[in-house]
Design a protein around this motif. Structure first.
Motif, PDB file in Angstrom:
ATOM      1  N   TYR A 133      -6.178  46.408  16.133  1.00  9.96           N
ATOM      2  CA  TYR A 133      -7.379  45.546  16.668  1.00  9.96           C
ATOM      3  C   TYR A 133      -8.181  44.911  15.727  1.00  9.96           C
ATOM      4  CZ  TYR A 133      -6.367  48.556  20.800  1.00  9.96           C
ATOM      5  OH  TYR A 133      -5.888  49.188  21.958  1.00  9.96           O
ATOM      6  N   LEU A 137      -9.246  40.710  15.733  1.00  5.77           N
ATOM      7  CA  LEU A 137     -10.727  40.733  16.311  1.00  5.77           C
ATOM      8  C   LEU A 137     -11.379  39.381  16.240  1.00  5.77           C
ATOM      9  CD1 LEU A 137     -13.221  42.357  17.452  1.00  5.77           C
ATOM     10  CD2 LEU A 137     -13.830  42.768  15.086  1.00  5.77           C
ATOM     11  N   ASP A 138     -10.935  38.647  15.091  1.00  2.30           N
ATOM     12  CA  ASP A 138     -11.337  37.142  15.181  1.00  2.30           C
ATOM     13  C   ASP A 138     -10.532  36.216  15.859  1.00  2.30           C
ATOM     14  OD1 ASP A 138      -9.310  37.325  13.269  1.00  2.30           O
ATOM     15  OD2 ASP A 138     -10.139  36.140  11.810  1.00  2.30           O
ATOM     16  N   PRO A 142     -14.156  35.071  22.203  1.00  2.00           N
ATOM     17  CA  PRO A 142     -15.538  35.467  21.488  1.00  2.00           C
ATOM     18  C   PRO A 142     -16.242  36.399  22.612  1.00  2.00           C
ATOM     19  CG  PRO A 142     -15.139  33.408  20.915  1.00  2.00           C
ATOM     20  CD  PRO A 142     -13.816  33.601  21.952  1.00  2.00           C
ATOM     21  N   ARG A 145     -15.233  40.112  22.134  1.00  3.74           N
ATOM     22  CA  ARG A 145     -15.220  40.737  20.411  1.00  3.74           C
ATOM     23  C   ARG A 145     -16.185  41.902  20.719  1.00  3.74           C
ATOM     24  NH1 ARG A 145     -15.014  35.036  17.362  1.00  3.74           N
ATOM     25  NH2 ARG A 145     -12.858  34.471  17.843  1.00  3.74           N
ATOM     26  N   TYR A 146     -17.502  41.761  21.517  1.00  3.25           N
ATOM     27  CA  TYR A 146     -18.317  42.843  21.237  1.00  3.25           C
ATOM     28  C   TYR A 146     -17.716  44.053  21.839  1.00  3.25           C
ATOM     29  CZ  TYR A 146     -22.376  45.856  22.201  1.00  3.25           C
ATOM     30  OH  TYR A 146     -23.059  47.019  22.086  1.00  3.25           O
ATOM     31  N   GLY A 149     -15.059  45.495  19.538  1.00  7.27           N
ATOM     32  CA  GLY A 149     -15.893  46.279  18.146  1.00  7.27           C
ATOM     33  C   GLY A 149     -16.049  47.581  18.821  1.00  7.27           C
TER      34      GLY A 149
END
Length: 183
Positions: A133, A137-138, A142, A145-146, A149
């Motif tokens: 992960y 992630l990038d 978008p 992504r939170y 994370g």
């Protein structure tokens, strides 16, 4: 657990929700090693009771996140992670909504509408998932992504505690993180 089960049933009764099996009866059955109700909605009562067992006996009952539709979020996350190259056996929804842990030696009927839902993530899989992960992630949407994370942080905390604890009296190779998903 019995008090919480009774309170959960009182809330259901107040909302005129009838699963055909009271949550406190489902709890008693689970504790005695069975889940044999044939009521159509009994799975929801069993999962609610199992959720109570997990919440009141687990080491961390924190809320990972709140979503209007958890399965929608984790299915979208699966799609993004898969597209980014994460192996199928590391995709989150298969663990987060996998059902009761395999250590339960008897069948528990699933909740008919999928909520509440139970999941089990083996710690042995958490390490590789965290690594995969972080690597992508990038490269995912978008808007997700939170969520990814937050999942990484939660898994990393649990996995680190488990890995560092090896050799301790409480440590077990087959430890799992248990999820309780309510949508």
């Amino acid at each position: 657990m019995r008090e919480v089960a009774r309170a959960r049933q009182d809330d259901l009764d107040h909302r005129d929700v009838d699963w055909g099996l009271p949550v406190q009866d489902a709890l008693e059955q689970l504790v005695s090693g069975r889940a044999d109700s044939t009521a159509e909605w009994a799975g929801s009562a069993y999962y609610a009771a199992l959720q109570i067992v997990i919440d009141l006996n687990g080491s961390d009952i924190s809320t990972l996140a709140s979503y209007r539709s958890p399965i929608t979020v984790f299915t979208a996350l699966d799609d993004e992670l898969s597209t980014a190259g994460v192996a199928a056996d590391l995709l989150p929804s298969q663990y987060i909504v996998s059902g009761p842990p395999s250590e339960i030696a008897f069948h528990i009927p699933r909740a008919v509408e999928g909520s509440p839902e139970i999941g089990s993530w083996p710690m042995q899989q958490a390490g590789p998932a965290i690594k995969a992960y972080r690597e992508v992630l990038d490269r995912i949407d978008p808007d997700l992504r939170y969520e990814l994370g937050e999942l990484i942080d939660a898994l990393d905390g649990w996995h680190t505690e488990w890995a560092v604890g090896e050799g301790s009296f409480w440590w077990a190779e087959d430890t799992s993180a248990l999820f309780s998903v309510v949508g």
